[in-house]
Motif scaffolding. Sequence first.
Motif, PDB file in Angstrom:
ATOM      1  N   TYR A   1     -19.670   9.759 -19.584  1.00 28.79           N
ATOM      2  CA  TYR A   1     -19.611   9.186 -20.752  1.00 28.79           C
ATOM      3  C   TYR A   1     -18.593   8.029 -20.944  1.00 28.79           C
ATOM      4  CZ  TYR A   1     -19.273   9.029 -25.781  1.00 28.79           C
ATOM      5  OH  TYR A   1     -19.158   8.349 -27.251  1.00 28.79           O
ATOM      6  N   THR A   2     -17.471   8.472 -20.473  1.00 30.09           N
ATOM      7  CA  THR A   2     -16.253   7.401 -20.465  1.00 30.09           C
ATOM      8  C   THR A   2     -16.605   6.111 -19.723  1.00 30.09           C
ATOM      9  OG1 THR A   2     -14.979   8.786 -18.828  1.00 30.09           O
ATOM     10  CG2 THR A   2     -14.438   9.137 -21.036  1.00 30.09           C
ATOM     11  N   GLY A   3     -17.385   6.567 -18.581  1.00 30.64           N
ATOM     12  CA  GLY A   3     -17.450   5.342 -17.714  1.00 30.64           C
ATOM     13  C   GLY A   3     -18.588   4.415 -18.169  1.00 30.64           C
ATOM     14  N   LEU A   4     -19.628   4.947 -19.093  1.00 29.16           N
ATOM     15  CA  LEU A   4     -20.463   4.288 -19.593  1.00 29.16           C
ATOM     16  C   LEU A   4     -19.955   3.523 -20.814  1.00 29.16           C
ATOM     17  CD1 LEU A   4     -23.749   6.342 -19.200  1.00 29.16           C
ATOM     18  CD2 LEU A   4     -22.957   4.586 -17.882  1.00 29.16           C
ATOM     19  N   TYR A   5     -19.147   4.168 -21.836  1.00 28.74           N
ATOM     20  CA  TYR A   5     -18.604   3.685 -22.984  1.00 28.74           C
ATOM     21  C   TYR A   5     -17.014   3.757 -22.779  1.00 28.74           C
ATOM     22  CZ  TYR A   5     -23.437   4.880 -24.231  1.00 28.74           C
ATOM     23  OH  TYR A   5     -24.615   5.277 -24.185  1.00 28.74           O
ATOM     24  N   PRO A   6     -16.441   2.829 -21.771  1.00 26.99           N
ATOM     25  CA  PRO A   6     -15.149   2.848 -21.731  1.00 26.99           C
ATOM     26  C   PRO A   6     -14.079   2.588 -23.026  1.00 26.99           C
ATOM     27  CG  PRO A   6     -15.860   0.918 -20.619  1.00 26.99           C
ATOM     28  CD  PRO A   6     -17.131   1.800 -21.174  1.00 26.99           C
ATOM     29  N   LYS A   7     -14.697   1.810 -23.866  1.00 28.08           N
ATOM     30  CA  LYS A   7     -14.031   1.327 -24.964  1.00 28.08           C
ATOM     31  C   LYS A   7     -14.150   2.090 -26.211  1.00 28.08           C
ATOM     32  CE  LYS A   7     -13.434  -3.438 -23.177  1.00 28.08           C
ATOM     33  NZ  LYS A   7     -13.605  -4.946 -23.578  1.00 28.08           N
ATOM     34  N   HIS A   8     -15.040   2.880 -26.317  1.00 33.12           N
ATOM     35  CA  HIS A   8     -15.521   3.870 -27.412  1.00 33.12           C
ATOM     36  C   HIS A   8     -14.309   4.854 -27.745  1.00 33.12           C
ATOM     37  CE1 HIS A   8     -17.606   6.615 -30.378  1.00 33.12           C
ATOM     38  NE2 HIS A   8     -18.432   5.652 -30.419  1.00 33.12           N
ATOM     39  N   TRP A   9     -14.055   4.962 -28.922  1.00 31.90           N
ATOM     40  CA  TRP A   9     -12.644   5.796 -29.319  1.00 31.90           C
ATOM     41  C   TRP A   9     -12.755   7.114 -28.876  1.00 31.90           C
ATOM     42  CZ3 TRP A   9     -13.394  10.378 -32.003  1.00 31.90           C
ATOM     43  CH2 TRP A   9     -14.348  10.688 -32.719  1.00 31.90           C
TER      44      TRP A   9
END
Length: 243
Positions: free
Chosen positions: A34-42
């Motif tokens: 998840y953090t790799g796919l959406y690295p800039k999400h809060w």
Amino acid sequence: PVGRLILERLPATLELSFCAAVFALFVGVPMGVYTGLYPKHWSSRLFQAVSLIGISLPTFLIGILLILVFAVWLRLLPSFGRGETVQIGWWTTNFLTWSGLKALILPSITLGLFQLTLLMRLVRSEMLEVLRADYIKFARARGLPNLAVYFGHALKNTLVPVITITGLQLGSLIAFAIITETVFQWPGMGLLFIQAVTFADIPVMAAYLCLIALIFVVINLVVDLLYFAVDPRLRIERAAGGH
């Protein structure tokens, strides 16, 4: 005999290490993806901050804090021991009783938290690197849906280093469960080793260290064999070499 002492404590350590490894894998890998796919999400930034705390705090402090919150303040979980166990031959298991399962929760989280954060950060960095590769751009250009690109191509190619780290960390879970078993008074091999050090019981210490070395060797062998199941390039190279 030393073998009898270790066999009595082996089930407790293996079950604790297994639960910690399952916790680390089934929580750490999805968080890393998840953090790799959406690295800039809060939420990704929140996961990053939590992982930084988890990888920085020492194991004994995490265990004491969990005991304070869930055993002392909330009184939801036991603070020490294995709870009620069931004897199956020479094996004693926690999995068949409710109190045994409750007793596994806090030490499993304590032991697996460092591995969880390590796996999450590793999967995240691998996903970020793989998503920039040319074959991912080609897969998108072919019109493949995002799920197929992310999980059919990207995630599969991040698994080789993840399997390596997971195998080594599984051996580390078994070897370094000493601190967790001491904090929670878990009757496993780690607590036996601490007691052996206290009383300078050389045969028990030597047998424990030899067993841990054997476990590391077996796990590394299994990891090397899993490479062929995950990485098709190795199977192709082997087939080409055979021809």
